[in-house]
Design an enzyme around this catalytic site. Structure first.
Site, PDB file in Angstrom:
ATOM      1  N   SER A  55       0.951  -1.239  -0.504  1.00  0.00           N
ATOM      2  CA  SER A  55       0.330   0.201   0.736  1.00  0.00           C
ATOM      3  C   SER A  55       0.996   1.140  -0.044  1.00  0.00           C
ATOM      4  CB  SER A  55      -1.141  -0.300   0.902  1.00  0.00           C
ATOM      5  OG  SER A  55      -2.035   1.176   1.376  1.00  0.00           O
ATOM      6  N   PHE A  80      -2.670  10.473  -1.149  1.00  0.00           N
ATOM      7  CA  PHE A  80      -3.856  10.980  -2.206  1.00  0.00           C
ATOM      8  C   PHE A  80      -4.737  10.964  -1.155  1.00  0.00           C
ATOM      9  CE2 PHE A  80      -6.899   9.486  -5.148  1.00  0.00           C
ATOM     10  CZ  PHE A  80      -6.384  10.395  -6.738  1.00  0.00           C
ATOM     11  N   LEU A 136      -8.431  11.693  -1.545  1.00  0.00           N
ATOM     12  CA  LEU A 136      -9.498  11.648  -2.115  1.00  0.00           C
ATOM     13  C   LEU A 136     -11.184  11.301  -1.268  1.00  0.00           C
ATOM     14  CD1 LEU A 136     -11.495  12.036  -4.632  1.00  0.00           C
ATOM     15  CD2 LEU A 136     -11.413   9.217  -4.799  1.00  0.00           C
ATOM     16  N   GLU A 138     -13.413  11.115   2.042  1.00  0.00           N
ATOM     17  CA  GLU A 138     -13.838  12.425   3.473  1.00  0.00           C
ATOM     18  C   GLU A 138     -14.131  11.235   4.310  1.00  0.00           C
ATOM     19  OE1 GLU A 138     -14.109  16.312  -0.045  1.00  0.00           O
ATOM     20  OE2 GLU A 138     -15.826  14.698   1.477  1.00  0.00           O
ATOM     21  N   GLY A 195     -17.020   7.795   1.211  1.00  0.00           N
ATOM     22  CA  GLY A 195     -15.667   6.931   0.555  1.00  0.00           C
ATOM     23  C   GLY A 195     -16.363   5.956  -0.685  1.00  0.00           C
ATOM     24  N   LEU A 198      -6.801   5.963  -9.629  1.00  0.00           N
ATOM     25  CA  LEU A 198      -7.364   4.792  -8.208  1.00  0.00           C
ATOM     26  C   LEU A 198      -7.731   3.211  -9.132  1.00  0.00           C
ATOM     27  CD1 LEU A 198     -10.513   5.696  -6.619  1.00  0.00           C
ATOM     28  CD2 LEU A 198      -8.264   5.194  -5.824  1.00  0.00           C
ATOM     29  N   ALA A 228      -3.806   2.483  -9.129  1.00  0.00           N
ATOM     30  CA  ALA A 228      -3.669   1.602  -7.668  1.00  0.00           C
ATOM     31  C   ALA A 228      -4.281  -0.306  -8.120  1.00  0.00           C
ATOM     32  CB  ALA A 228      -4.351   2.087  -7.000  1.00  0.00           C
ATOM     33  N   ARG A 229      -5.564   0.467  -8.238  1.00  0.00           N
ATOM     34  CA  ARG A 229      -6.806  -1.079  -8.014  1.00  0.00           C
ATOM     35  C   ARG A 229      -5.478  -2.508  -8.835  1.00  0.00           C
ATOM     36  NH1 ARG A 229     -11.794   1.993  -9.414  1.00  0.00           N
ATOM     37  NH2 ARG A 229     -12.213   2.664  -7.129  1.00  0.00           N
ATOM     38  N   GLU A 279     -10.238   1.188  -1.569  1.00  0.00           N
ATOM     39  CA  GLU A 279     -10.110   1.588  -3.161  1.00  0.00           C
ATOM     40  C   GLU A 279     -10.977   1.047  -3.772  1.00  0.00           C
ATOM     41  OE1 GLU A 279      -6.013   0.710  -4.762  1.00  0.00           O
ATOM     42  OE2 GLU A 279      -5.045   2.275  -3.208  1.00  0.00           O
TER      43      GLU A 279
END
Length: 384
Positions: free
Chosen positions: A90, A128, A130, A132, A136, A238, A241-242, A362
């Site tokens: 991560s 990063f 994004l 809140e 989510g 995202l 990252a996924r 994510e």
């Protein structure tokens, strides 16, 4: 124990990445990560320098000190990192596929030159922002807002569950503006910008997770990411990252599986190793099936990505399928270890706990299910 011998499909360069990352994590992470998990700490700066020397930050990006390797190489690196701990993968994923990727894709040349070389080297750390506290799975309803004030921007709001948040030198922050959703670069130490670590976690403990708060944070005009327009910009990051999770989860599952096999062969009950009992062999066979299928999925999606043909729905397929497979493997491995499976003497319960978070972040399991549902039916189930 890889019955399908999937690594035979890797190129020489991809095998080199596998071997170098595996050597790093077995020597510099595996002996210590259980203690980090137990104490809820991670030696971020020390690890960042070592990871930077290996070229793992933004390794799939071109230029600015990045290695420029292919997607499968990045996936293999994520797999080997997560074999140690999901928190380590991560850390690398947020740095490279979220923070660096956002700057690389949407930033100005000046922003790229200022931040990317140092981040690639592990000298600078990014996060990063994004998610809140109240938003989510629905980032489009974010409340963080940036308004113009002369040539400046004034930022207010909060972000939650931010990996690397309190240790980051720069935060990529997404906020509403009069023009829509935009991205901003907020350096550490900016007046009104505060970070608080989230405590009492029982998952991803070997990872820094923070809340970010913005109280009339004044930013210059050049803090805006000029190429980031609308919600598609952060969602595109995202997706990068996924992709790492599609491979990474296999590493966590593999460690649990290998631990269960070795334990079953050495643990004796009723006068013989428990590996000799049919129920244990069934559990191990099902783990092998799950990880083999996950490996095929990851490699196929990686090859599609390298060919420029991958879709976000395919990455959702991989994230949904492979994290669930790894979590099922971890839980089954825990039963083979019995009571020993719940101690940090073995890595299984640590990986199982971590994967509960990976299942959620994510994109939750439910969200990726709906992504596939929309791809199948053509009908979105998100809103009425």
């Amino acid at each position: 124990m890889d019955v399908l011998r999937l690594d035979d499909q890797l190129s020489d360069e991809e095998r080199m990445v596998r071997d170098s990352v595996r050597a790093f994590r077995t020597g510099s992470v595996d002996p210590y990560v259980a203690d980090w998990f137990e104490s809820g700490t991670l030696p971020v700066r020390d690890l960042a320098r070592e990871l930077g020397k290996l070229g793992l930050f933004g390794m799939h990006l071109e230029g600015y000190g990045c290695a420029g390797l292919n997607a499968v190489s990045y996936g293999i690196a994520c797999r080997e990192l997560e074999a140690a701990d999901s928190g380590l993968r991560s850390f690398v994923s947020v740095q490279g596929s979220l923070a660096m990727a956002a700057i690389h894709k949407y930033g100005s040349e000046e922003q790229k030159q200022r931040w990317l070389p140092g981040m690639a080297a592990g000298e600078l750390i990014g996060c990063f922002g994004l998610t809140e506290p109240d938003h989510g799975s629905d980032p489009g309803s974010m409340r963080t807002y940036a308004r113009r004030d002369g040539q400046d921007w004034v930022l207010n709001g909060a972000k939650m569950w931010i990996t690397n948040g309190s240790v980051a030198d720069v935060a990529v922050v997404w906020a509403r503006t009069e023009e829509g959703i935009n991205g901003f670069l907020v350096p550490a130490g900016t007046r009104g910008f505060s970070r608080t670590d989230i405590q009492k976690k029982l998952s991803l403990r070997a990872s820094v997770t923070s809340e970010l708060a913005f109280d009339d944070v004044r930013l210059p005009a050049d803090a805006l990411l000029p190429g980031a327009k609308g919600l598609k910009a952060p969602l595109g990051c995202l997706s990068e990252a996924r992709f790492g999770i599609v491979f990474g989860a296999i590493g966590a599952g593999r460690t649990c599986y290998e631990t269960a096999v070795e334990y079953a062969k050495s643990r004796e009950q009723f006068g013989k190793p428990i590996a000799g009992f049919q129920i244990t062999q069934e559990k191990l066979a099902r783990m092998e099936l799950a990880l083999g299928q996950a490996g095929l999925t990851a490699l196929h999606i990686g090859r599609l990505k390298d060919a420029g043909k991958v879709t976000s729905q395919q990455i959702s397929f991989g994230k949904l399928a492979n994290v669930r497979a790894a979590l099922d493997v971890a839980r089954s491995a825990r039963t083979i270890l019995g009571a020993n499976g719940v101690t940090l003497e073995y890595p299984v319960i640590r990986h199982a706990n971590n994967l509960e978070s990976v299942l959620t972040y994510e994109g939750t399991e439910e969200i990726h299910t709906l992504v596939l549902g929309e791809a199948i039916t053509g009908i979105s189930a998100y809103r009425g």
